[in-house]
Motif scaffolding. Sequence first.
Motif, mmCIF file in Angstrom:
data_model
loop_
_atom_site.group_PDB
_atom_site.id
_atom_site.type_symbol
_atom_site.label_atom_id
_atom_site.label_comp_id
_atom_site.label_asym_id
_atom_site.label_seq_id
_atom_site.Cartn_x
_atom_site.Cartn_y
_atom_site.Cartn_z
ATOM 1 N N THR A 62 48.742 42.709 51.312
ATOM 2 C CA THR A 62 49.540 41.811 50.645
ATOM 3 C C THR A 62 50.653 41.157 51.449
ATOM 4 O O THR A 62 50.880 41.680 52.478
ATOM 5 C CB THR A 62 50.627 42.737 49.548
ATOM 6 O OG1 THR A 62 51.309 43.608 50.269
ATOM 7 C CG2 THR A 62 49.583 43.673 48.462
ATOM 8 N N GLU A 63 51.046 39.965 50.877
ATOM 9 C CA GLU A 63 52.362 39.244 51.826
ATOM 10 C C GLU A 63 53.362 40.092 51.941
ATOM 11 O O GLU A 63 53.990 40.215 52.864
ATOM 12 C CB GLU A 63 52.696 38.001 50.792
ATOM 13 C CG GLU A 63 53.784 37.007 51.413
ATOM 14 C CD GLU A 63 53.206 36.456 52.661
ATOM 15 O OE1 GLU A 63 51.925 36.372 53.195
ATOM 16 O OE2 GLU A 63 53.935 36.307 53.592
ATOM 17 N N GLU A 64 53.560 40.915 50.987
ATOM 18 C CA GLU A 64 54.910 41.758 51.094
ATOM 19 C C GLU A 64 54.722 42.962 52.057
ATOM 20 O O GLU A 64 55.645 43.150 53.015
ATOM 21 C CB GLU A 64 55.444 42.272 49.662
ATOM 22 C CG GLU A 64 55.872 41.413 48.558
ATOM 23 C CD GLU A 64 54.856 40.649 48.107
ATOM 24 O OE1 GLU A 64 53.519 40.874 48.383
ATOM 25 O OE2 GLU A 64 55.051 39.439 47.451
ATOM 26 N N GLY A 65 53.414 43.453 51.982
ATOM 27 C CA GLY A 65 53.107 44.499 53.109
ATOM 28 C C GLY A 65 53.326 43.979 54.449
ATOM 29 O O GLY A 65 53.525 44.562 55.384
ATOM 30 N N ALA A 174 59.142 45.703 47.270
ATOM 31 C CA ALA A 174 58.278 44.736 46.972
ATOM 32 C C ALA A 174 56.836 44.945 47.373
ATOM 33 O O ALA A 174 55.863 44.324 47.060
ATOM 34 C CB ALA A 174 58.938 43.715 47.853
ATOM 35 N N ALA A 175 56.669 45.656 48.747
ATOM 36 C CA ALA A 175 55.450 46.130 49.289
ATOM 37 C C ALA A 175 54.750 47.236 48.565
ATOM 38 O O ALA A 175 53.335 47.187 48.156
ATOM 39 C CB ALA A 175 55.451 46.407 50.758
ATOM 40 N N GLN A 184 53.980 57.373 55.474
ATOM 41 C CA GLN A 184 52.706 56.926 55.074
ATOM 42 C C GLN A 184 52.828 55.363 54.694
ATOM 43 O O GLN A 184 51.901 54.334 55.245
ATOM 44 C CB GLN A 184 52.162 57.774 53.862
ATOM 45 C CG GLN A 184 50.704 57.052 53.341
ATOM 46 C CD GLN A 184 50.230 57.894 52.171
ATOM 47 O OE1 GLN A 184 51.231 57.937 51.224
ATOM 48 N NE2 GLN A 184 49.026 58.168 51.941
ATOM 49 N N ARG A 185 53.975 55.138 54.190
ATOM 50 C CA ARG A 185 54.149 53.446 53.823
ATOM 51 C C ARG A 185 54.465 52.724 55.025
ATOM 52 O O ARG A 185 53.958 51.734 55.132
ATOM 53 C CB ARG A 185 55.103 53.553 52.690
ATOM 54 C CG ARG A 185 54.800 54.075 51.393
ATOM 55 C CD ARG A 185 56.088 53.875 50.275
ATOM 56 N NE ARG A 185 55.536 54.009 49.044
ATOM 57 C CZ ARG A 185 56.159 53.649 47.950
ATOM 58 N NH1 ARG A 185 57.562 53.408 47.959
ATOM 59 N NH2 ARG A 185 55.476 53.782 46.791
ATOM 60 N N MET A 186 55.358 53.341 55.898
ATOM 61 C CA MET A 186 55.735 52.684 57.006
ATOM 62 C C MET A 186 54.453 52.267 57.813
ATOM 63 O O MET A 186 54.250 51.303 58.403
ATOM 64 C CB MET A 186 56.420 53.447 57.962
ATOM 65 C CG MET A 186 56.951 52.861 59.228
ATOM 66 S SD MET A 186 58.032 53.859 60.277
ATOM 67 C CE MET A 186 56.811 55.043 60.881
ATOM 68 N N GLN A 192 48.945 46.742 57.968
ATOM 69 C CA GLN A 192 48.778 45.259 57.669
ATOM 70 C C GLN A 192 49.122 44.292 58.567
ATOM 71 O O GLN A 192 48.421 43.250 58.493
ATOM 72 C CB GLN A 192 49.703 45.384 56.245
ATOM 73 C CG GLN A 192 49.041 46.319 55.060
ATOM 74 C CD GLN A 192 49.477 45.840 53.594
ATOM 75 O OE1 GLN A 192 49.781 44.614 53.469
ATOM 76 N NE2 GLN A 192 49.577 46.770 52.795
ATOM 77 N N PHE A 193 50.323 44.434 59.128
ATOM 78 C CA PHE A 193 50.617 43.424 60.024
ATOM 79 C C PHE A 193 49.509 43.477 61.263
ATOM 80 O O PHE A 193 49.154 42.447 61.639
ATOM 81 C CB PHE A 193 51.918 43.495 60.512
ATOM 82 C CG PHE A 193 52.531 42.731 61.569
ATOM 83 C CD1 PHE A 193 52.620 41.380 61.496
ATOM 84 C CD2 PHE A 193 52.491 43.143 62.938
ATOM 85 C CE1 PHE A 193 52.896 40.108 62.202
ATOM 86 C CE2 PHE A 193 52.925 42.190 64.044
ATOM 87 C CZ PHE A 193 53.169 41.063 63.588
ATOM 88 N N MET A 194 49.330 44.524 62.127
ATOM 89 C CA MET A 194 48.766 44.526 63.033
ATOM 90 C C MET A 194 47.167 44.165 62.830
ATOM 91 O O MET A 194 46.532 43.639 63.623
ATOM 92 C CB MET A 194 48.486 46.072 63.737
ATOM 93 C CG MET A 194 50.101 46.442 64.360
ATOM 94 S SD MET A 194 49.892 48.000 65.359
ATOM 95 C CE MET A 194 49.374 48.870 64.025
ATOM 96 N N GLY A 195 46.714 44.651 61.807
ATOM 97 C CA GLY A 195 45.369 44.490 61.181
ATOM 98 C C GLY A 195 45.166 42.954 61.070
ATOM 99 O O GLY A 195 43.911 42.491 60.857
ATOM 100 N N SER A 196 46.263 42.175 60.690
ATOM 101 C CA SER A 196 45.962 40.762 60.154
ATOM 102 C C SER A 196 46.244 39.867 61.720
ATOM 103 O O SER A 196 46.117 38.562 61.396
ATOM 104 C CB SER A 196 47.441 40.231 59.578
ATOM 105 O OG SER A 196 47.172 40.990 58.192
#
Lengths: 353, 240
Positions: A62-65, A174-175, A184-186, A192-196
Motif C-alpha cells: 500500500t502507499e501508506e505501508g 494508516a498502513a 511484525q508491522r515494522m 514494502q519499501f525495500m521490495g519496491s
Amino acid sequence: MKTKILILTIVIFGGITILFDACKKSDEHAISSGYHPTYLTFKIPAGWPTPPIDIFKNNPLTEEGFQLGKKLFYDGRLSKDGNFPCASCHQQFAAFSTYDHQFSHGFNNSFTFRNAPPLFNLAWMKEMHWDGGINHIEVQPLAPITDITEMAENIENLLKKLSIDTAYPRMFAAAFGDTTINSQRMLKALSQFMGSIQSFNSKYDQVKRGEASFTLAEQNGYTTFKAKCNSCHTEPLFTDNSFRNNGLSLDPFLKDIGRMRITGKPSDSLVFKVPSLRNIQYTGPFMHDGRIFSLLQIVTHYQTGIDITQPTLDPLLKNRLSITNQEKVDLVEFLQTLTDDTLLHDKRLVEPK
Amino acid sequence: MSGLFLSNCNKTTTPKTGTIKISFRNLVGTQPILLDSSIFSNKFGEKYSITQLKYYISNICLINDKGKVTEKESYHLINQSLPASLSFTFTVEENSFSSIQFLIGVDSLRNVSGAQSGALDPLNDMFWTWNSGYVMAKMEGVSPQSNQVGSKIAYHIGGFTGVNSVLKTVQLDFPIGKKLLVEQGKVNEINLEADLNLWWQHTNNIKITELPVCTTPGEMAKKIAENYSAMFSIKEIVNN
C-alpha cells in the motif's frame, strides 16, 4: 567528511520531520474514522521471470505501508546511537549500496564484516546476504539492526523509540489499521519499501525495448558477456541468484568461509551469492569483501586471478575465462549500460522530508 | 417439508465446546527449578545452575481412536522466567481424548514465512538474525565444568532444514483407563512435566566438559534435541 555531512543531514531532516508532524496533528481523528489504504500493484517488467515467491502476498503493498517503510529506512533511531539508519550503508546514489567503501561504517567506529550489497529487484531474491543466511525479505532488517558492527540496537528499545514519536503511531494506523507498533508491522513496512526498489530502466533495458541502441563497443561487450558471463549473471536480473565459488583466495584476516557459515557443509566453503551486475558502475568496491576496486580489475580476476586449486571452485571457472584485452575493454563499456539513472534519481525513493 | 425441518434442527445444534488447560512444570529429576540459584548435577556428576530456559511447543493436537483435533495457530513459548507462559488454554468441541501430540520447536513453514508475531515475535529473543530461523529450545547457565568465560554454558538448539533439523514430535499417551474429557463450561487439565537432566543423557551423552556451548545448527544440536525429546511425561489428567 562525506559521512559527517550525511549524518548531519539526517539529524537536521529528523528535526524538521518532528516540526511538521506537530502541525499535522489535526489529521489524527480522520484516520481513526476508517482504514482506507491505497493499494499498489507491484509491476513485473515485460519478459521478466515470475519472482520465486510473492513477497507481498501476506503483506499487501500500500502507499501508506511504502511511506512508513521509507521513513523507517531513513530513520537513525533504528540504530543504537541514532547515527546509522539503513540508508547510511544503502545510499540511493550508489543503487542503495555504500558508495566507494570496501566496508561500511557501523556503531562505535566499527567496520562491517562484508561489503554492503545494493538493494533493488529484491522480490526475485529468494535468499539474502552474501552467504544466503536470510530466508525472507521481512526478517532481513533484523540482522543489520541487531549486529554490533552495524546498527547495534535491540528490537525492544527500537519499538519504544518509535512509539514515543509523534508521527509513527499515525503512520502505523494508516498502513495497518490501528496505532499498534510492533516488530511484525515494522518489518512488513520496511519490506514494502525495500521490495519496491526496482531497476529495469538502464540503457541495456532501453536497447532491449527498442528505445535506444548500443555503441559498437557496447555491442561487442554484450556479445562477450553473453558468451562468457551470462551463465551465472543471467539476464534480465544479471544474476541467477545461485551461490558459487569464483576463485577468490581466503582472506587470512577475515577468514570468511561464505555460505559454509550457514549450511555447515564443506562443499559450501568460499561459496558466495552471485551478485547482480545491474548498476555495477556505482556499487564498487566489488566482491563480498570489497577487495576489487575497478571494473577492469574484475575482468582481470576472471582472466588470470582465479585460484584454480580450490576444491569448491565453480566448475565453469576451472580453466579461468579466456578474454582478450580488447574484449575486456568492451565488456566494461557494456557493464556501464547497466546503470539505471531512473533508480538512482527516483524521487519516490528519496529521504522523506 | 422435511428439508425445512432438518435445517431448523441444525440451527439448534451449534457444537458445544469446552476448555483445555495445558501446564508445563520444568524439573531436574524431582527438583524444581529456581533460576540462578538451584544447583543441579547431571548423570556425569557435573554441577550446573540454570539462568535461562525457554522452548517452543507448537502444533498441539489431541488424539482419540477416531482421529485428532489440532489447536489453531498453535505456537507457545515456554519461558521459565515467566510463570504465565507455563500454562495456556484453548477451546475444543466436546469430546474425549487419550493422547496428546506436539512439536518441540517451530515447524519449518513458519521459519521461512517472514515476520511473525505473538510467541513467534523476534522480540522473544528466540530468532537467529544472521541465519534465519528459530531457536527451538534454549538453556543457559553456569557450571564449574565449563571452560568458557564466567563458566557459562549455553545451548541454543535450532535448525529446521534437511539433515540439520532438530524438530521433534512428541506423543504422550494418557495413563491407561484415563481419558481427557472436553465438556461445556469446564476447564479440564493436562499437566506435563519436563526433566531437564535428559538434555545431558538419553540416547546421547553430552558432557559439559566437552560441550559447554552449542549455538549453531548441526550434529551436536541434533544430539541434544534427540535427548530432550524424551524429557516430557504426563503428570496427571484432571477432569474437573
